[in-house]
Design a protein around this motif. Sequence first.
Motif, short mmCIF file in Angstrom:
data_model
loop_
_atom_site.label_atom_id
_atom_site.label_comp_id
_atom_site.label_asym_id
_atom_site.label_seq_id
_atom_site.Cartn_x
_atom_site.Cartn_y
_atom_site.Cartn_z
N ILE A 101 12.18 3.35 6.99
CA ILE A 101 13.58 3.81 6.98
C ILE A 101 13.84 4.99 6.22
O ILE A 101 13.02 5.13 5.26
N SER A 102 15.28 5.48 6.68
CA SER A 102 15.21 6.73 5.63
C SER A 102 15.79 6.16 4.30
O SER A 102 16.92 5.41 4.45
N ILE A 103 15.62 6.80 3.40
CA ILE A 103 15.69 6.51 1.93
C ILE A 103 16.29 7.68 1.47
O ILE A 103 15.45 8.84 1.22
N GLU A 104 17.49 7.65 0.56
CA GLU A 104 18.08 8.82 -0.15
C GLU A 104 17.76 8.55 -1.63
O GLU A 104 18.06 7.56 -2.19
N PHE A 105 17.35 9.35 -2.39
CA PHE A 105 17.09 9.40 -3.76
C PHE A 105 17.92 10.27 -4.47
O PHE A 105 18.46 11.39 -3.95
N ILE B 182 8.58 2.69 3.73
CA ILE B 182 8.64 1.15 4.11
C ILE B 182 8.81 0.45 2.93
O ILE B 182 8.16 0.42 1.91
N TYR B 183 9.99 -0.52 2.85
CA TYR B 183 10.19 -1.40 1.90
C TYR B 183 9.67 -2.73 2.14
O TYR B 183 9.29 -3.17 3.08
N HIS B 184 8.97 -3.11 0.98
CA HIS B 184 8.28 -4.19 0.98
C HIS B 184 8.51 -5.08 -0.35
O HIS B 184 9.02 -4.38 -1.44
N GLN C 179 9.24 -8.82 -6.21
CA GLN C 179 9.44 -7.41 -6.82
C GLN C 179 9.74 -6.49 -5.63
O GLN C 179 8.82 -6.22 -4.95
N PRO C 180 10.95 -6.16 -5.64
CA PRO C 180 10.99 -4.81 -4.56
C PRO C 180 10.21 -3.55 -4.63
O PRO C 180 10.11 -3.14 -5.65
N ILE D 160 -2.29 10.30 -1.46
CA ILE D 160 -2.00 9.88 -0.29
C ILE D 160 -0.63 9.19 -0.02
O ILE D 160 0.27 9.53 0.67
N VAL D 161 -0.37 8.08 -0.87
CA VAL D 161 0.66 7.26 -0.70
C VAL D 161 1.37 7.20 -2.15
O VAL D 161 0.52 6.69 -3.08
N MET D 162 2.35 7.13 -2.23
CA MET D 162 3.09 6.45 -3.57
C MET D 162 3.94 5.20 -3.44
O MET D 162 4.43 4.96 -2.18
N ASP D 163 3.74 4.50 -4.28
CA ASP D 163 4.40 3.17 -4.29
C ASP D 163 5.34 2.83 -5.49
O ASP D 163 4.89 3.16 -6.37
N PHE D 164 6.59 2.74 -5.22
CA PHE D 164 7.66 2.88 -6.42
C PHE D 164 8.23 1.32 -6.35
O PHE D 164 8.34 0.57 -5.53
N SER D 165 8.06 0.98 -7.70
CA SER D 165 8.87 -0.25 -8.07
C SER D 165 10.14 -0.09 -8.34
O SER D 165 10.60 0.73 -9.16
#
Length: 129
Positions: free
Chosen positions: A22-26, A51-53, A74-75, A114-119
């Motif tokens: 999904i498109s996410i604005e920061f 991707i939200y998980h 935990q989102p 490659i990938v960032m995962d944000f808490s």
Amino acid sequence: MREELLRQEVFKLAREIERYGISIEFVRFGVDDYGQPDEDKNVEMATVQGIYHTTKGYINRTITDGGMNVPFGQPMLMCLYADAKVINVEDVVTKDGVELYRIVGKTDIGGFHIVMDFSLEEVHRGNSI
């Protein structure tokens, strides 16, 4: 050989994020001359696909006769490293101008860039119950 495998992984992840993301604005909060948050100086940092998980975490509750573990989700938000490297802890995830989550941690998964995962942490508004 290793670089070819990493390139393939980036391609696969980019394809999945484009398909299911999904498109996410920061937004990064601006500060005034005294270092205090100033909403007039907020800066939209980036809009990226992600991707939200959720991941499972546990809260320990103490009860008079014993303890209890309560599971909670935990989102998290997974984005491509190239798109999300400008995003920092304390930036805010918004949707249609409404603050939804604050970034409380970021992880470069595997250290491969490659990938960032944000808490994420939910933003509570004063009128919420």
